[in-house]
Design a protein around this motif. Sequence first.
Motif, PDB file in Angstrom:
ATOM      1  N   ASP A  37       0.825  -1.211   0.000  1.00 53.53           N
ATOM      2  CA  ASP A  37       0.000   0.000   0.000  1.00 53.53           C
ATOM      3  C   ASP A  37       0.856   1.256   0.000  1.00 53.53           C
ATOM      4  O   ASP A  37       0.547   2.250  -0.655  1.00 53.53           O
ATOM      5  CB  ASP A  37      -0.916   0.024   1.234  1.00 53.53           C
ATOM      6  N   LEU A  38       1.960   1.203   0.771  1.00 58.49           N
ATOM      7  CA  LEU A  38       2.865   2.355   0.828  1.00 58.49           C
ATOM      8  C   LEU A  38       3.426   2.644  -0.559  1.00 58.49           C
ATOM      9  O   LEU A  38       3.490   3.793  -0.998  1.00 58.49           O
ATOM     10  CB  LEU A  38       4.033   2.074   1.778  1.00 58.49           C
ATOM     11  N   ALA A  97       0.864   4.061  -3.026  1.00 60.48           N
ATOM     12  CA  ALA A  97       0.507   5.449  -2.800  1.00 60.48           C
ATOM     13  C   ALA A  97       1.583   6.403  -3.303  1.00 60.48           C
ATOM     14  O   ALA A  97       1.297   7.542  -3.645  1.00 60.48           O
ATOM     15  CB  ALA A  97       0.258   5.683  -1.315  1.00 60.48           C
ATOM     16  N   ARG A  98       2.838   5.956  -3.336  1.00 57.26           N
ATOM     17  CA  ARG A  98       3.928   6.867  -3.684  1.00 57.26           C
ATOM     18  C   ARG A  98       4.437   6.719  -5.111  1.00 57.26           C
ATOM     19  O   ARG A  98       5.075   7.626  -5.634  1.00 57.26           O
ATOM     20  CB  ARG A  98       5.082   6.679  -2.702  1.00 57.26           C
ATOM     21  N   ALA A 113      -4.258  10.027   2.801  1.00 55.43           N
ATOM     22  CA  ALA A 113      -3.677   9.638   1.526  1.00 55.43           C
ATOM     23  C   ALA A 113      -2.210   9.369   1.804  1.00 55.43           C
ATOM     24  O   ALA A 113      -1.412  10.296   1.908  1.00 55.43           O
ATOM     25  CB  ALA A 113      -3.841  10.749   0.507  1.00 55.43           C
ATOM     26  N   SER A 114      -1.883   8.088   1.965  1.00 55.65           N
ATOM     27  CA  SER A 114      -0.534   7.701   2.361  1.00 55.65           C
ATOM     28  C   SER A 114       0.500   8.410   1.509  1.00 55.65           C
ATOM     29  O   SER A 114       0.433   8.399   0.287  1.00 55.65           O
ATOM     30  CB  SER A 114      -0.380   6.191   2.214  1.00 55.65           C
ATOM     31  N   GLY A 115       1.457   9.063   2.154  1.00 60.11           N
ATOM     32  CA  GLY A 115       2.513   9.733   1.414  1.00 60.11           C
ATOM     33  C   GLY A 115       2.226  11.181   1.104  1.00 60.11           C
ATOM     34  O   GLY A 115       3.138  11.953   0.897  1.00 60.11           O
TER      35      GLY A 115
END
Lengths: 303, 535
Positions: A87-88, A91-92, B212-214
Amino acid sequence: MVRKLAGLLATLLATSFVIFGASYAAPGDPVTFLAGGKENLTPEYLAAIRAQYHLDDPFLVQYGRWLGDAVTGDLGRSLQYNDQVADLLAARLPSTLGLVAYASVLFVVFGVALGVMAAVRGGRTDAAVVAGTTFATSVPPFVVATVLISLFGVQLGWFPVMGGGSLWHLTLPAVTLALGALAIISRVTRQAMVEQRELDHVTVARASGLSERLIVVRHVFRGALGPIVTMCGLVTAGMLAGTVTVETAFGLNGIGSLLVNAINTHDFPVTQAVLLLMVAAYIAVTTLVDLLQPLIDPRVRRT
Amino acid sequence: MKKTLALAGLIALTAACGGPAATTKAPDPAKLTLVDRTAKAAGPLDSAVWLLDEEPGTLDLDSDGGTNNRTVMANVCERLMQTQPDMTVKPWLAEKAEQPDPKTMVLTLRQDATFHDGSPVTADDVVWSLKRHAGEGMDESDEFEDVESVGKTGDHQVTIAFKKPNALFVQALAGGAGIVLNKEVVEKLGKDYGTPGHEDGCSGPYQVKEWASGSQITIERYDAYWNKEVKPLTKSIAFKWADDTALVNSLATGAAQGAYLSDTGPAVALQANQAVSVAYGATTKVFVLLPTDRGVLKDPKIRRALSLAVDRAGIAKSGFAGLARPWKVPVGAGAWSYEKEAFQTAYDQLQGAPESPQLEEAKKLVQEAGSPKEPIIVATNGEQARTVIANAVVDAAKKIGLSAEIKTVPASEFGSFYTDKSMRAQVDLVPDDWYITKADPIGFYDNGLTGSSNNWVGYSSPAYDELVAKALETTDDAARAKHVIELQRMFTADMVWISLVEVPNAVVLGSKVTGPPASQVHMGYPWAVDLGAKG
């Protein structure tokens, strides 16, 4: 194709082992970052945290556990962020990919254009392009970032000073990232064009009375395309791993800043996943360039 | 052409340096006024961008109660007690906390409080939450060491039994140990509680809208909030994170409206900027030197000598740009939430940690200690404040006939001094900043106990140990203050740690907003409730 895929997997496996070994051997202790405040650093509390995250297991057991999960598609949970690693990353990734894509468009278009201009016009134009690109490569990205932010962000207020989300936000970071690459590509383009111009078939074409414009487009540039595409591919692949400085300077939350943070806090699952992703992307881009070569230059197909 | 390009570069660089950072001068530490709150807000605000140092790792404060995590969640999660901007504590989700005897605490809960899913805050939720906080490896588990049992004793009543009296527990209930969670929501989410994309399980004036991760965390005013007397003016707050430079630029250009600063650097850069205001408030945070028992600092005489010789005023000026004040004790004045005058008087009378060096006295102590030749190794991680402190130590040591050297340790390894004995064996002094989350100095002095994990120098005094135990059991404020003052005297007489400067809490605000507290309550008090538009 199958052999390529097997090679990719073997590379990733070897890389993951090296990364694991490196983070295991690196000085510092993840537990100090996991504990939160300094008030908490009692031996009992630290022992509880160690047990919770299996930090006391032997090297191979820890690696084996990670590998077993990774094979089934589970990249684990970040130590720093309680969130799933997948998920991390999800998102990036868009930030970083957007940034690299934007910067690639910039350096390919302007780099190739400058290189062609230098080779075709020669003389003063050539000297100016060489001087300009020399200057561009000698300024480190963080300086470029500071100058751009101060000038266009703070003083003029044309661009946002931090964060992502739109092309507008990504413009200054992309320019920063593209600047060094632009210099490399313009040099390679210029050199390849100059070499092509000396070749026999170009001389023949010129002797047969074709217009100079046609010669440059059809013979010189086409002949030079091979090394240019290879270089563009390599530079783009390198960029995927090199966005850290730019992301930090512009407060963009991408893969680069995630990686640096993960390394600093000994967040192993995240470090592992990001580095493997970068290696995979690098292999993918270079393979793509390999596959493109025969399409550009028929001679490659024969050899 | 080369010349033109070089010139263009130079102009661009000059323009860059002319930005907000270059035109400021250091403020005078003596003129720093501390306030509890910023000016009251006048009108509503649709939204605000608030900056943090870094992205919170989790919004579950039990698994990690870091500063950033708390700053966000202070507006979302409520506690049984609540710390106010003047650092006093008042009842909150519990309307009363009575102690029929020193080993029993009876909490009477409010009957009108509800969680964000509309369900009431029940005694069962409170019991379950307290047991969760006390669990092994949980962030606040250390607060529950003296707790024997927690149980529901009525529909709206929870009783806590202690193994021995604990005067700090009321304070703890105003911190992370007193957060009441919605049992049903937290159990349903399991490991996912507190991660992006999931609801919160709290009852506060704001609720988590989106993470919103990040990129950002948004909290939104909860319109069905149970306490009608609390009227938040700001509808939604987006938290973003930025390093010092991006923080300064964002506030200067109006891209962000505020931030609580963890570092004095940005405050200096922003001080002269008309578009923003910086307010300073009470804190418990103090920069100290933690000695180890490796070398000459094992001798209290040397520690006292070093404390006398170090230039605190100089450190405040060069290490913190004047945004700190020389300080004699290891806890900031923000901890004096009761018996303030008694603490102040005792502080004023303390000797041994002067603003400017007292070299003669220090030299005498060094001679008495036999003028050891072994060098003192002082650590730094390369950060400005720590490096300035390390240099001040080297300078002080030289002036009193000792020698000292600096050892630079990577930032990622600096925290290991607290956990790794072999790291500590390489140095004699570790400069670090320390704060306690409870506004009571007794929350700090257990660090001087025999065998305490932060007592690296091996200080051991049965009288001290006994007094810490006694103070912790003394629920009467005036009596406890007396014990604490005596502990403070003993701690500083032997310089278990050497205190250097107090660093005030700082909040910076854009030109259009005002209201939030300036004191160090933003990690437990719903500060966003007070944020609004300027009149």
